[in-house]
Design an enzyme around this catalytic site. Structure first.
Site, PDB file in Angstrom:
ATOM      1  CG  ASN A 116      -0.358   0.696   2.417  1.00 26.80           C
ATOM      2  OD1 ASN A 116      -0.405   1.931   2.534  1.00 26.80           O
ATOM      3  ND2 ASN A 116       0.237  -0.081   3.324  1.00 26.80           N
ATOM      4  CG  PHE A 120      -0.500   9.358   7.033  1.00 30.55           C
ATOM      5  CD1 PHE A 120      -0.328   7.991   7.173  1.00 30.55           C
ATOM      6  CD2 PHE A 120       0.399  10.186   7.688  1.00 30.55           C
ATOM      7  CE1 PHE A 120       0.694   7.464   7.947  1.00 30.55           C
ATOM      8  CE2 PHE A 120       1.434   9.668   8.474  1.00 30.55           C
ATOM      9  CZ  PHE A 120       1.585   8.311   8.597  1.00 30.55           C
ATOM     10  CB  SER A 187       3.772   5.496   7.143  1.00 35.66           C
ATOM     11  OG  SER A 187       3.308   5.357   5.810  1.00 35.66           O
ATOM     12  CG  ASN A 189       3.048   4.288   1.888  1.00 35.19           C
ATOM     13  OD1 ASN A 189       3.836   3.883   1.049  1.00 35.19           O
ATOM     14  ND2 ASN A 189       2.331   3.480   2.651  1.00 35.19           N
ATOM     15  CB  THR A 190       4.036  10.562   4.732  1.00 35.02           C
ATOM     16  OG1 THR A 190       2.659  10.165   4.826  1.00 35.02           O
ATOM     17  CG2 THR A 190       4.129  12.066   4.879  1.00 35.02           C
ATOM     18  CE  LYS A 225       2.379  -0.034  12.697  1.00 36.60           C
ATOM     19  NZ  LYS A 225       0.994  -0.108  12.163  1.00 36.60           N
ATOM     20  CG  ASN A 254       4.387   1.237   9.639  1.00 37.90           C
ATOM     21  OD1 ASN A 254       3.630   0.819   8.785  1.00 37.90           O
ATOM     22  ND2 ASN A 254       4.257   2.441  10.176  1.00 37.90           N
TER      23      ASN A 254
END
Length: 348
Positions: A116, A120, A187, A189-190, A225, A254
């Site tokens: 994925n 966010f 994460s 993805n940011t 996390k 994560n």
């Protein structure tokens, strides 16, 4: 039965199917007797002689749903009916944001994995706090009560030097409505977010939240996390900081950016592109990280294990490694609604 349904659902876009399936499930649960049948079918029997704790919080069972599944706290009643001991909402950011461009959620069936790059996407902390407030009113006399975690992050447009302000905004707005917090700086993805895992940036965020927490009448556990891609020096820095500021727990781990040892072809992976990998390929690394954290902290910091948990045996492995609780996400997609019940039966 679920495997047959899964084969059909897997023919369609993963993100669209997620929302479609949960919308249908929510509609079914609005019919009182159907919800009762679902709860009776999927809720595991209580643990007679085992206690699952995180600080002062007591959990009816150790199986939770990780952040990212119910980002906006829309499906709490439905997930409770499936027997989850706790649900982590979010990641929540101060301002609502759409997330990354679609498609951004991909299945790797050969590896029992997902990739994925959601980014966010969420309704923003104000709307989510109001939603949680309504949930709390309905749950006032519920026993046992579903534990709610609040996973918090920063907006994409917020520069890293101001990230601590975003975490403060989310913490303050959600404090009265969740049972514990998870600080998400891991994460992939940011853009630039994982840089916040570096010691100084992380200390600024966590020390500020600990200060705010101490000023409240009812302090909530704060957990961090972490990514499975940290090297040993970085993990040691996290441990030292966690011990120093008396962090309430760690979540390991994560999603990963590693693509090694996958069955899925390189051609397919190249077509999918960037994103965080979750599921069975993360199982071993997650267990190794839990073991390392538990040994290094001498068991003084509770750990929620996340990564590659599909069966009761997987959960047992994580608990034996030192975890206090476990979270599923990708396993839920592949194993279906009986995953909590099946895991708990193995653990009892």
């Amino acid at each position: 039965m679920y495997k047959l349904l899964r084969s059909f659902l897997f023919l369609f876009d993963a993100e669209k199917v997620h929302y479609f399936a949960m919308h249908v499930f929510k509609s079914l649960c609005k019919i009182g007797f159907i919800k009762k049948i679902i709860a009776k079918t999927f809720t595991p029997p209580p643990f007679a002689d085992q206690q699952f704790q995180l600080g002062k919080l007591s959990f009816k069972n150790p199986v939770g749903l990780g952040a990212g599944f119910d980002k906006n706290a829309l499906y709490l009643a439905e997930l409770e009916a499936l027997g989850f001991g706790f649900v982590e909402i979010g990641t929540v950011t101060p301002l609502p944001q759409a997330g990354n461009d679609k498609p951004r959620l991909f299945r790797l069936p050969k590896d029992k994995a997902l990739i994925n790059r959601m980014g966010f996407n969420n309704d923003g902390v104000k709307v989510i706090a109001e939603r949680l407030q309504e949930w709390s009113k309905r749950q006032k006399n519920a026993s046992p009560r579903l534990i709610i975690g609040g996973n918090i992050g920063k907006n994409k447009i917020t520069p890293n030097e101001d990230a601590w302000k975003d975490y403060e905004i989310c913490f303050t707005a959600l404090h009265d409505h969740v049972d514990y917090f998870v600080v998400n700086v891991s994460s992939p993805n940011t853009p630039g977010l994982r840089e916040l895992q570096e010691k100084d940036a992380l200390a600024k965020i966590l020390q500020n939240l600990q200060r705010l927490n101490a000023l409240t009448k009812n302090p909530k556990p704060i957990l961090l996390k972490i990514a499975p891609d940290l090297n040993s020096n970085q993990v040691d820095d996290v441990i030292a900081l966690a011990m120093d500021i008396k962090l309430d727990g760690l979540v390991a781990a994560n999603t990963t950016i590693d693509r090694s040892d996958l069955v899925t072809s390189k051609r397919v992976l190249d077509t999918i592109g960037a994103g965080g990998l979750s599921g069975l390929p993360l199982k071993q690394r997650s267990t190794q990280l839990v073991t390392y954290l538990h040994e290094k902290t001498k068991g003084q910091i509770p750990i929620i294990a996340s990564g590659g948990i599909f069966t009761g045996a997987d959960a047992k492995e994580k608990l034996a490694a030192g975890a206090a609780l476990v979270q599923v996400w990708t396993g839920f997609i592949y194993e279906g609604p009986k995953i909590v019940s099946n895991i708990c039966k193995t653990l009892q």
